[in-house]
Write an enzyme that holds these catalytic residues in place. Structure first.
Site, short mmCIF file in Angstrom:
data_model
loop_
_atom_site.label_atom_id
_atom_site.label_comp_id
_atom_site.label_asym_id
_atom_site.label_seq_id
_atom_site.Cartn_x
_atom_site.Cartn_y
_atom_site.Cartn_z
N LYS A 1 -10.73 109.49 72.48
CA LYS A 1 -11.73 108.59 71.90
C LYS A 1 -11.65 107.20 72.56
CE LYS A 1 -11.82 111.04 67.45
NZ LYS A 1 -11.49 110.97 66.00
N TYR B 1 -20.77 115.48 66.12
CA TYR B 1 -20.22 115.42 64.76
C TYR B 1 -21.23 115.89 63.70
CZ TYR B 1 -15.84 113.07 66.03
OH TYR B 1 -14.59 112.78 66.54
N PHE C 1 -18.58 108.32 55.90
CA PHE C 1 -18.09 107.59 57.06
C PHE C 1 -18.82 107.98 58.36
CE2 PHE C 1 -15.31 111.29 56.33
CZ PHE C 1 -15.42 111.96 57.54
N ARG D 1 -4.23 121.40 68.11
CA ARG D 1 -4.35 120.62 66.87
C ARG D 1 -2.97 120.14 66.41
NH1 ARG D 1 -9.37 119.15 64.51
NH2 ARG D 1 -8.40 119.43 62.47
N THR E 1 -5.29 114.51 60.77
CA THR E 1 -6.44 113.60 60.94
C THR E 1 -6.07 112.15 60.60
OG1 THR E 1 -7.92 115.42 60.36
CG2 THR E 1 -8.81 113.18 60.20
N ARG F 1 -1.30 111.52 67.38
CA ARG F 1 -1.71 110.54 66.35
C ARG F 1 -0.50 109.95 65.64
NH1 ARG F 1 -6.52 114.41 64.06
NH2 ARG F 1 -8.24 113.70 65.39
N ASN G 1 -8.08 107.09 65.51
CA ASN G 1 -7.02 108.08 65.65
C ASN G 1 -6.94 108.72 67.04
OD1 ASN G 1 -9.25 109.65 65.29
ND2 ASN G 1 -8.45 110.85 63.58
N HIS H 1 -9.87 113.53 69.63
CA HIS H 1 -10.54 114.61 68.91
C HIS H 1 -10.07 115.94 69.47
CE1 HIS H 1 -13.78 117.27 67.48
NE2 HIS H 1 -13.80 117.73 68.72
N GLU I 1 -18.56 122.98 71.63
CA GLU I 1 -18.27 121.65 72.17
C GLU I 1 -18.19 121.67 73.70
OE1 GLU I 1 -14.94 120.24 69.79
OE2 GLU I 1 -16.20 120.19 68.01
P1 IDP Z 1 -10.31 115.85 62.91
O1 IDP Z 1 -10.67 114.82 63.96
O2 IDP Z 1 -8.84 115.86 62.62
O3 IDP Z 1 -10.86 117.22 63.21
P2 IDP Z 1 -12.48 115.58 60.95
O4 IDP Z 1 -12.35 115.86 59.50
O5 IDP Z 1 -13.22 116.57 61.79
O6 IDP Z 1 -10.98 115.36 61.54
O7 IDP Z 1 -13.13 114.14 61.09
C1 IDP Z 1 -13.58 113.69 62.36
C2 IDP Z 1 -13.17 112.25 62.54
O8 IDP Z 1 -13.80 111.46 61.57
C3 IDP Z 1 -11.66 112.01 62.34
O9 IDP Z 1 -10.89 112.27 63.50
C4 IDP Z 1 -11.65 110.54 61.98
O10 IDP Z 1 -11.74 109.69 63.15
C5 IDP Z 1 -12.94 110.40 61.18
N1 IDP Z 1 -12.68 110.51 59.74
C6 IDP Z 1 -12.36 111.63 59.05
N2 IDP Z 1 -12.18 111.37 57.74
C7 IDP Z 1 -12.40 110.05 57.60
C8 IDP Z 1 -12.36 109.16 56.48
O11 IDP Z 1 -12.10 109.57 55.33
N3 IDP Z 1 -12.66 107.85 56.74
C9 IDP Z 1 -12.94 107.38 57.98
N4 IDP Z 1 -12.99 108.19 59.08
C10 IDP Z 1 -12.72 109.49 58.88
MG MG Z 2 -12.81 117.83 63.32
#
Ligand code: IDP
Ligand code: MG
Length: 142
Positions: free
Chosen positions: A3, A43, A51, A79, A85, A96, A106, A109, A120
Site C-alpha cells: 500500500k 475493494y 470506512f 496471509r 488486519t 503488519r 497497515n 494487502h 485480483e
Molecule cells: P485485510 O486487508 O486483512 O484483508 P479487510 O477486512 O479485507 O482486511 O479490509 C481491507 C482493508 O480495509 C484493511 O487492510 C484495512 O486497511 C482497512 N480496514 C479494515 N477494517 C477497517 C476498520 O475497521 N477501520 C478502518 N480501516 C479498516
Molecule cells: Mg481483504
C-alpha cells in the site's frame, strides 16, 4: 499489494524479501498509482463498510506495488506472513506486526482466497504475468 504507506516508508525491498526468502516465486511486479474507480473495484466487497471512502482515499494517495506470488498454499501462508488486519493484533514477526500500528495504515494487502487472488490478478495484471519456474524449485519443494 504494498500500500502507499509501505512504498513511502521504503518497505518495498523488505516485503519482497520476506516472500522471496520463504521460497515463493515472483510472477508479477509493478509500481502503479491507481485511480478511484480502480480502487473501488479492488475493494468492491467492502463498499458497504463505513470506512470504505477512507480506504479508497488511502489506496489512491500514492503509488502502490502490485505483486503476484506463486507457491504451495501461497494465499493462506501469505496471509500469515502479512498478519492480522489490525496491526494491534498482528503477531510480531508478521509484516503488519513488525511495521504497522493503525488498521488504516497497515502497509500491505493480500488476497484472502484463491478465488479472490484470481480476480485480483486479472484486475491488476490484465497484460498477463510471467511464465517461469525457479531453478531452485526442487530445493524448496519436495
Ligand atoms: P485485510 O486487508 O486483512 O484483508 P479487510 O477486512 O479485507 O482486511 O479490509 C481491507 C482493508 O480495509 C484493511 O487492510 C484495512 O486497511 C482497512 N480496514 C479494515 N477494517 C477497517 C476498520 O475497521 N477501520 C478502518 N480501516 C479498516
Ligand atoms: Mg481483504
Amino acid at each position: 499489494m504494498i500500500k502507499p504507506d509501505g512504498v513511502q516508508r521504503g518497505l518495498v525491498g523488505e516485503i519482497l524479501g520476506r516472500f522471496e526468502k520463504k521460497g515463493f516465486s515472483l510472477k508479477g511486479l509493478k509500481l502503479i498509482t491507481v485511480d478511484r474507480p480502480f480502487a473501488e473495484k479492488h475493494y468492491a466487497d467492502l463498499s458497504a463498510k463505513p470506512f470504505f471512502n477512507k480506504l479508497v482515499e488511502y489506496i489512491i494517495s500514492g503509488p502502490v506495488v502490485g505483486m503476484v506470488w506463486e507457491g504451495k498454499n501461497v494465499v493462506t501462508t501469505g496471509r500469515k506472513i502479512i498478519g492480522a488486519t489490525n496491526p494491534a493484533e498482528s503477531s510480531p514477526g508478521t509484516i503488519r506486526g513488525d511495521y504497522a500500528i493503525d488498521i488504516g495504515r497497515n502497509v500491505i494487502h493480500g488476497s484472502d482466497s484463491v478465488e479472490s487472488a484470481r480476480k485480483e490478478i486479472a484486475l491488476w495484471f490484465p497484460e498477463g504475468i510471467a511464465e517461469w519456474k525457479s531453478s531452485l524449485y526442487p530445493w524448496i519443494n519436495e
